[in-house]
Design an enzyme around this catalytic site. Structure first.
Site, PDB file in Angstrom:
ATOM      1  N   HIS A 189       0.848  -1.189   0.000  1.00 49.36           N
ATOM      2  CA  HIS A 189       0.000   0.000   0.000  1.00 49.36           C
ATOM      3  C   HIS A 189       0.886   1.242   0.000  1.00 49.36           C
ATOM      4  O   HIS A 189       2.093   1.153   0.227  1.00 49.36           O
ATOM      5  CB  HIS A 189      -0.906   0.010   1.250  1.00 49.36           C
ATOM      6  CG  HIS A 189      -0.123   0.134   2.525  1.00 49.36           C
ATOM      7  ND1 HIS A 189       0.401  -0.973   3.172  1.00 49.36           N
ATOM      8  CD2 HIS A 189       0.258   1.209   3.247  1.00 49.36           C
ATOM      9  CE1 HIS A 189       1.077  -0.567   4.248  1.00 49.36           C
ATOM     10  NE2 HIS A 189       0.997   0.756   4.311  1.00 49.36           N
ATOM     11  N   HIS A 218       5.643   5.721  -1.639  1.00 54.36           N
ATOM     12  CA  HIS A 218       6.292   4.466  -2.022  1.00 54.36           C
ATOM     13  C   HIS A 218       5.543   3.281  -1.418  1.00 54.36           C
ATOM     14  O   HIS A 218       4.810   3.425  -0.456  1.00 54.36           O
ATOM     15  CB  HIS A 218       7.751   4.446  -1.539  1.00 54.36           C
ATOM     16  CG  HIS A 218       7.860   4.410  -0.043  1.00 54.36           C
ATOM     17  ND1 HIS A 218       7.727   5.543   0.741  1.00 54.36           N
ATOM     18  CD2 HIS A 218       8.045   3.376   0.820  1.00 54.36           C
ATOM     19  CE1 HIS A 218       7.838   5.207   2.009  1.00 54.36           C
ATOM     20  NE2 HIS A 218       8.030   3.898   2.094  1.00 54.36           N
TER      21      HIS A 218
END
Length: 194
Positions: A45, A132
């Site tokens: 995620h 990220h």
């Protein structure tokens, strides 16, 4: 943390097909890097805000704060690209896939979430936002040595894109096999039907 606290974070959930694509590409590397603890594909995620331990009775209030933040942003597209390590200098300890297009919108959304949660007593971020997906972390007894070949192999890889239409308020359950994430609320951005 007390027994009544939960570990919470706010995230952009990545579509399953992209998570599986990224996981498949890196799964061949697992044996070559035994010092890494790989994140399972279902846990990949984009973290928007890590809250840490929060008292369970405060969760509805914090979700409302995220709802207010989301009402100020409309859906946008994000692309995932490349690979890298944190920290960029010294001994790397985290392997990641980065967000490319859409990072300005993600950063703005993260800033708004941080501001609204800050008004509710959640500590504000001190570091700049970095969009990220964490792929792997070093085990306590090791560091990610010689990550150069791994990063350069995937540095220019275009993983795909998706539309961010909601944020998820997540609970992290820690266990011996690693973390398991539970979505407590899906919070749509402005103009998206809930």
């Amino acid at each position: 943390m007390t027994a009544d606290d939960i570990r919470a974070f706010v995230a952009v959930e990545v579509p399953a097909d992209l998570r599986e694509l990224i996981w498949s590409a890196f799964s061949a590397e697992h044996a070559g890097y035994p010092g890494l603890r790989w994140v399972p594909p279902e846990n990949l995620h984009l973290t928007v805000k890590f809250l840490g331990g929060v008292p369970r009775p405060r969760v509805p209030e914090l979700i409302r704060a995220v709802e207010r933040a989301c009402s100020e942003h409309t859906p946008f597209s994000v692309s995932l690209r490349g690979a890298g390590v944190f920290p960029p200098r010294g001994l790397p300890r985290v392997l990641w896939v980065g967000a490319a297009d859409g990072t300005a919108q993600l950063a703005a959304l993260a800033g708004t979430v941080d501001r609204y949660l800050g008004k509710r007593g959640i500590e504000r971020e001190r570091r700049p936002f970095s969009a990220h997906l964490t792929l792997a972390r070093c085990r306590r007894d090791g560091v990610l040595l010689d990550a150069g070949p791994l990063v350069s192999r995937f540095q220019e890889c275009e993983w795909g894109n998706f539309e961010v239409q909601a944020l998820s308020f997540m609970q992290s359950h820690l266990g011996p096999a690693g973390a398991r994430y539970e979505r407590l609320a899906a919070i749509p951005l402005a103009g998206v039907e809930g």
